[in-house]
Motif scaffolding. Structure first.
Motif, PDB file in Angstrom:
ATOM      1  N   THR A 323       4.841   3.224  -6.168  1.00 34.71           N
ATOM      2  CA  THR A 323       3.454   3.001  -6.570  1.00 34.71           C
ATOM      3  C   THR A 323       2.521   3.584  -5.516  1.00 34.71           C
ATOM      4  N   SER A 324       1.231   3.598  -5.824  1.00 34.69           N
ATOM      5  CA  SER A 324       0.236   4.131  -4.887  1.00 34.69           C
ATOM      6  C   SER A 324       0.284   3.347  -3.590  1.00 34.69           C
ATOM      7  N   GLY A 325       0.360   4.055  -2.458  1.00 29.91           N
ATOM      8  CA  GLY A 325       0.487   3.382  -1.171  1.00 29.91           C
ATOM      9  C   GLY A 325      -0.814   2.831  -0.641  1.00 29.91           C
ATOM     10  N   SER A 326      -1.920   3.508  -0.957  1.00 33.04           N
ATOM     11  CA  SER A 326      -3.208   3.094  -0.401  1.00 33.04           C
ATOM     12  C   SER A 326      -3.852   2.040  -1.285  1.00 33.04           C
ATOM     13  N   SER A 327      -4.468   1.066  -0.667  1.00 33.60           N
ATOM     14  CA  SER A 327      -5.186   0.026  -1.408  1.00 33.60           C
ATOM     15  C   SER A 327      -6.605   0.492  -1.679  1.00 33.60           C
ATOM     16  N   LYS A 335      -6.570   1.049  -9.423  1.00 35.48           N
ATOM     17  CA  LYS A 335      -6.172   2.066 -10.379  1.00 35.48           C
ATOM     18  C   LYS A 335      -5.013   1.546 -11.224  1.00 35.48           C
ATOM     19  N   THR A 336      -5.249   1.373 -12.493  1.00 38.68           N
ATOM     20  CA  THR A 336      -4.232   0.869 -13.402  1.00 38.68           C
ATOM     21  C   THR A 336      -4.277   1.636 -14.706  1.00 38.68           C
ATOM     22  N   GLU A 355      -1.423   5.439 -13.697  1.00 38.29           N
ATOM     23  CA  GLU A 355      -2.353   5.626 -12.592  1.00 38.29           C
ATOM     24  C   GLU A 355      -1.781   5.128 -11.275  1.00 38.29           C
ATOM     25  N   ASN A 356      -1.080   4.000 -11.302  1.00 33.98           N
ATOM     26  CA  ASN A 356      -0.554   3.419 -10.064  1.00 33.98           C
ATOM     27  C   ASN A 356       0.867   3.880  -9.739  1.00 33.98           C
ATOM     28  N   PRO A 358       1.837   7.518  -9.385  1.00 33.96           N
ATOM     29  CA  PRO A 358       1.401   8.915  -9.511  1.00 33.96           C
ATOM     30  C   PRO A 358       2.502   9.959  -9.410  1.00 33.96           C
ATOM     31  N   THR A 359       3.683   9.595  -8.921  1.00 32.39           N
ATOM     32  CA  THR A 359       4.754  10.586  -8.762  1.00 32.39           C
ATOM     33  C   THR A 359       5.778  10.531  -9.890  1.00 32.39           C
ATOM     34  N   PRO A 380       2.516  13.480  -5.725  1.00 30.17           N
ATOM     35  CA  PRO A 380       1.782  13.082  -6.935  1.00 30.17           C
ATOM     36  C   PRO A 380       1.706  14.217  -7.944  1.00 30.17           C
TER      37      PRO A 380
END
Length: 542
Positions: A323-327, A335-336, A355-356, A358-359, A380
């Motif tokens: 999932t996305s690493g940055s908050s 982002k969902t 969205e969450n 990205p890869t 991503p």
């Protein structure tokens, strides 16, 4: 895998939709190259004021015309007739700047959107007339295409405008663009409009802030059905009507399915012509390989020749897509939901991205209603594109410096997904500047890819057999010099029209065509005949 020789290119280089030509903008000129021979067939000189400020560079759908445009000047050239050229100076008449330009229903129609949604100007190059339609709802480059749609076969234009704080849908005739019907849809903030592939249905959907709502109209503008969101199937869905609505919308090319993505992990599939829910696709946080599901992970492994190489490895146990690493920043919404959906050309496969996550790309089989494949990449995903004519063939491009020269391919007939490293094929072994990767829809039995950086471009073919023809077949059977390349023959430059003091459209020079100006083509506006259309729901809502 077979590669062509490298060719001179730039950051503005595009293959034609039919794969027959490659157009490249070089300093002060437009070069058109035949894919079959890899030789330049035409070079067109561009005026300095246009060449230095190009904002739009695109092919027509038929591949017969190519458009080069700036904020003040639009030029259209033909690949078939070297005597043809069209010139639109000051397309908005100086009232405001141009925000978006594209071809319309055919090669002769050019759509020009003005800033602030002031107007949509539709120029007809064959009649040298233009039509202005006030207040298009969407007019910026990223969203303008959501606000209009051409009906297949008949080419009727369906347009979404905004007047008096209300959405207005209007249907226009071909060529004359007269309004055949207009009405106020039951929307607060419509977010898009789209014809079905067979032209039987016209769909308008609400923005996500107004919940789930899709309005389905018949071709003559009568409301057929309203869809108000997916049916709750669990406690988690009990409050779905109170949450955000439609985020992405896509219609299969055969018109059989409509995919609707929102801010949840669900994608809802509607079946035409009933427009009822047939299935819901859920993106789970954990996926497990099965007989019907392949999970592929991109890995960087040591190369036998030194260094490292990339390959896909099949997962053997359950895995959690990263999932996305940055908050998100303070007070920012997380982002969902689904932010990408695309049907393949057969309409039976759907590719999605969350969205969450990205890869990760998810590939669903709508015929069997199962998850077919999951691909987890290192970077991503920037773009995923199905082949325009070959079923079940997906190209993926990723973000990041290390991925600029790479193209990932998924084909269920192959034992593993492929990773093509174009940097290794380009002179110098390194890509420079912006890169472009597109399908080359050439008339050959094999699939092909066009790849370009800021200096060189190259073609790659994926033949099904050793003796299968490649798109550049003629170039392979001709002789080469001692350097392995043919010297490109010098061509006489075809000069573009000289700059004029008055706004005008240059006369078309097709054989047998004459202007309609009665001996002069200088006017006070861009086109000599300009018509204004204001969709009026009061006059045609019955």
């Amino acid at each position: 895998m077979r590669f062509s020789r490298s060719l001179k290119s730039s950051t503005q280089s595009l293959p034609s939709p039919d794969g027959a030509f490659i157009a490249t903008i070089l300093p002060s000129k437009l070069s058109i190259r035949a894919t079959r021979s890899l030789e330049i067939t035409r070079v067109i000189s561009l005026p300095p004021e246009l060449a230095s400020s190009i904002s739009w560079f695109l092919w027509s759908e038929s591949s017969n015309r190519i458009l080069v445009g700036s904020l003040d000047n639009i030029r259209v050239f033909s690949t078939q007739n070297p005597n043809f050229s069209a010139n639109i100076n000051h397309p908005t008449s100086g009232t405001t700047k141009v925000t978006f330009v594209c071809f319309g229903a055919n090669d002769d129609e050019i759509l020009v959107f003005s800033d602030f949604g002031l107007k949509l100007s539709i120029f007809n190059l064959s009649t040298q007339r233009s039509v202005d339609i006030n207040s298009p709802k969407f007019y910026n480059a990223g969203v303008a295409a959501k606000g209009f749609s051409y009906r297949p076969v008949t080419s009727n234009l369906a347009l979404l405008t905004r007047s008096g704080g209300k959405d207005v849908v209007s249907i226009h005739t071909k060529d004359t663009l007269d309004v055949t019907r207009s009405w106020w849809p039951d929307t607060i903030d419509a977010h898009g409009i789209c014809w079905s592939a067979d032209g039987r249905w016209l769909v308008v959907w609400e923005s996500s802030s107004q919940g789930h709502k899709i309005l389905v109209y018949t071709a003559d503008g009568h409301l057929f059905k309203t869809w108000n969101g997916p049916v709750p199937i669990s406690e988690e869905d009990s409050d779905i009507a109170l949450g955000a609505g439609i985020k992405v919308f896509d219609w299969s090319r055969n018109g059989a399915f409509v995919a609707v993505g929102d801010y949840s992990r669900r994608v809802t599939i509607l079946s035409a012509p009933s427009f009822t829910e047939t299935t819901s696709l859920f993106h789970t946080t954990t996926v497990k390989p099965a007989e019907s599901l392949q999970i592929w992970q991109e890995q960087i492994v040591p190369s036998p020749n030194g260094g490292f190489t990339r390959e896909f490895v099949a997962a053997t146990q359950a895995i959690c897509p990263p999932t996305s690493g940055s908050s998100p920043p303070t007070n920012a919404e997380p982002k969902t939901g689904t932010n990408f959906m695309s049907f393949d050309t057969s309409g039976s496969l759907l590719a999605t991205r969350m969205e969450n996550m990205p890869t990760t790309i998810w590939i669903w089989d709508l015929g069997t209603r199962i998850l077919r494949a999951v691909m987890i990449l290192h970077a991503p995903i920037a773009k995923a594109t199905w082949h325009p004519t070959i079923n079940e063939l997906l190209m993926i491009r990723c973000e990041g410096e290390e991925s600029r020269g790479l193209v990932h391919l998924w084909d269920p007939s192959c034992s593993t997904p492929k990773i093509l490293d174009f940097a290794a094929q380009i002179p110098g072994g390194k890509v420079i500047g912006k890169t472009i990767g597109r399908w080359l829809n050439a008339q050959s039995g094999s699939s092909a890819i066009f790849f370009s950086d800021s200096q060189d471009c190259i073609l790659a073919s994926i033949p099904g057999s050793e003796d299968e023809e490649v798109p550049w077949q003629d170039a392979e059977v001709r002789g080469f010099d001692i350097y392995g390349q043919q010297e490109e023959s010098p061509l006489n430059l075809v000069p573009a029209d000289e700059k004029r003091t008055h706004s005008r459209v240059s006369e078309l020079m097709d054989d047998g065509m004459t202007g309609m100006s009665g001996g002069t083509d200088e006017v006070e506006d861009t086109f000599r005949f300009r018509k204004f259309i204001e969709p009026d729901p009061w006059s045609s809502s019955t």
